[in-house]
Design a protein around this motif. Structure first.
Motif, short mmCIF file in Angstrom:
data_model
loop_
_atom_site.label_atom_id
_atom_site.label_comp_id
_atom_site.label_asym_id
_atom_site.label_seq_id
_atom_site.Cartn_x
_atom_site.Cartn_y
_atom_site.Cartn_z
N SER A 194 1.99 -11.20 -4.10
CA SER A 194 0.73 -10.88 -3.38
C SER A 194 0.85 -10.11 -2.10
O SER A 194 0.30 -9.34 -1.77
CB SER A 194 0.13 -12.38 -2.80
N VAL A 254 1.68 -6.35 -3.12
CA VAL A 254 0.48 -5.73 -3.20
C VAL A 254 -0.38 -5.52 -2.31
O VAL A 254 -0.95 -4.39 -2.07
CB VAL A 254 -0.41 -6.79 -4.53
N TYR A 273 1.30 -2.78 0.01
CA TYR A 273 1.13 -1.62 -0.59
C TYR A 273 -0.17 -1.11 -0.41
O TYR A 273 -0.40 0.30 0.01
CB TYR A 273 1.73 -1.36 -1.92
N SER A 274 -1.19 -1.55 -0.78
CA SER A 274 -2.43 -1.36 -0.60
C SER A 274 -2.91 -0.95 0.90
O SER A 274 -3.73 -0.02 0.98
CB SER A 274 -3.58 -2.42 -1.36
N ASP A 292 -5.22 2.67 -3.59
CA ASP A 292 -5.77 1.67 -3.06
C ASP A 292 -6.98 1.33 -3.66
O ASP A 292 -7.27 0.14 -4.12
CB ASP A 292 -6.06 2.02 -1.48
N ILE A 350 -6.07 -0.30 -7.22
CA ILE A 350 -5.45 -1.71 -7.04
C ILE A 350 -6.61 -2.54 -6.68
O ILE A 350 -6.98 -3.55 -7.13
CB ILE A 350 -4.27 -1.74 -5.87
N LEU A 364 -7.89 -5.80 -8.87
CA LEU A 364 -7.76 -7.25 -8.38
C LEU A 364 -9.15 -7.92 -8.46
O LEU A 364 -9.39 -9.05 -8.89
CB LEU A 364 -7.33 -7.08 -6.86
N ALA A 406 -3.84 -11.63 -2.21
CA ALA A 406 -3.79 -10.03 -1.95
C ALA A 406 -4.78 -9.44 -1.24
O ALA A 406 -4.49 -8.66 -0.37
CB ALA A 406 -3.36 -9.72 -3.22
N ARG A 450 -4.32 -8.31 2.61
CA ARG A 450 -4.70 -6.79 2.74
C ARG A 450 -5.79 -6.57 4.11
O ARG A 450 -5.49 -5.74 4.72
CB ARG A 450 -5.36 -6.15 1.40
#
Length: 344
Positions: free
Chosen positions: A141, A144, A147-148, A157, A160, A164, A225, A229
């Motif tokens: 999590s 991810v 990175y996003s 993004d 992803i 998700l 995640a 984010r």
């Protein structure tokens, strides 16, 4: 109070700073907070025990379920007396609660053996399954989300986030069925679809745990995640992270040292809720893969109207939920300086 009086009321703290005489000591504050939280946890578990006891007794007469519809009134009366069902509900509740507090969950109506012996191995199996899933979920999590967040509003993004959201919309049993279809039946036959052949400890045949762990992971990672984010994006746009960039701090160091520590607080709470969900959501996954844990034990107990086993497992799941949330509150305070120095 005048300035001189205020200065007189202040005394040096252990670190050399001034602390007011009337300010509560950190140890005392922490102790009071811990006592309040533990007291609330105990009260919650007691209320849950009342609810569990009442709900299980609404399932029907266990004596009738054991002997069947053809049982004579004499046999029913004798069995009710043997099981203590002829006592008042209040007496039955406090008798059961006293046994729980001493580690005695009663006798299984189906196997005639101690409930603790019946579910002991199942608890270990489920704990291993949930523990491995948690170890995979937390770093996955975070990776991810990081990175996003670093590629906010870019094509990667968007891909992803769509993935998700799509995964989060699927119930865990649908995810499990899709994984079985993909890796065990139609497309590939790499992994066993069920764990019926599994005997012994969970680590005796790790292959059968891959699909259950993957199902739980895919069911939880989207929630954690996405929350992490959003928290990372907010922190990365904050003034202190921007100041670190202006001072020439490398981006990776700014993210690792300034962003992650502040963004992890909401993730702790979300992770705790998801881990608590795993304690109950594991019932569906274990039933799907015939994994010998508390999930299959609970399903069998409900099918057989094995009231003592149902009560023990329901109370156990509730205790895990309460304990995980208590641990999350402690971790949140420990990683937040403002809360750590002023617990109320």
């Amino acid at each position: 109070m005048s300035r001189s009086a205020a200065e007189a009321a202040a005394v040096p703290a252990a670190d050399g700073s001034l602390r007011r005489d009337d300010a509560p000591a950190p140890a005392r504050t922490w102790t009071l907070w811990a006592l309040r939280r533990v007291g609330m946890a105990v009260l919650t578990l007691w209320l849950i025990s009342l609810l569990v006891f009442t709900a299980t007794h609404l399932l029907g007469d266990p004596a009738q379920a054991i002997l069947g519809r053809s049982a004579t009134p004499e046999r029913l009366a004798a069995l009710r007396s043997q099981l203590g069902l002829d006592e008042s509900p209040v007496h039955q509740y406090f008798s059961w609660l006293g046994g729980v507090l001493t580690g005695d969950f009663g006798t299984s109506l189906a196997t005639k053996g101690p409930v603790s012996a019946l579910i002991g191995g199942r608890i270990v199996n489920s704990a291993v399954l949930v523990g491995i899933s948690a170890v995979v979920i937390a770093p996955l999590s975070a990776l991810v989300a990081l990175y996003s967040a670093r590629r906010r509003d870019r094509a990667a993004d968007h891909v992803i986030q769509v993935a998700l959201l799509g995964t989060a919309a699927l119930p865990e049993f649908v995810i499990g069925i899709l994984l079985v279809t993909l890796f065990s039946t139609v497309v590939f036959t790499w992994l066993p679809s069920v764990a019926v052949s599994w005997t012994g400890s969970p680590w005796s045949d790790p292959v059968v745990m891959i699909l259950p762990v993957a199902t739980l992971t895919l069911a939880v990672v989207p929630y954690v995640a996405r929350i992490l984010r959003a928290s990372l994006i907010e922190v990365l746009e904050s003034d202190y992270v921007e100041m670190a960039r202006l001072k020439g701090v490398p981006e990776r160091r700014a993210v690792a040292r300034h962003a992650l520590g502040n963004a992890v607080v909401p993730a702790i709470q979300v992770m705790a809720l998801q881990l608590a969900w795993l304690a109950g959501g594991v019932v569906v996954v274990e039933s799907l893969f015939l994994y010998p844990g508390i999930g299959t034990a609970l399903v069998d107990a409900v099918r057989n109207r094995d009231v003592p086993v149902i009560q023990a497992l329901a109370l156990l799941i509730a205790a895990v939920y309460v304990a995980v949330n208590l641990i999350a509150d402690v971790l949140t305070i420990l990683v937040t300086p403002k809360l750590r120095t002023g617990v109320r």
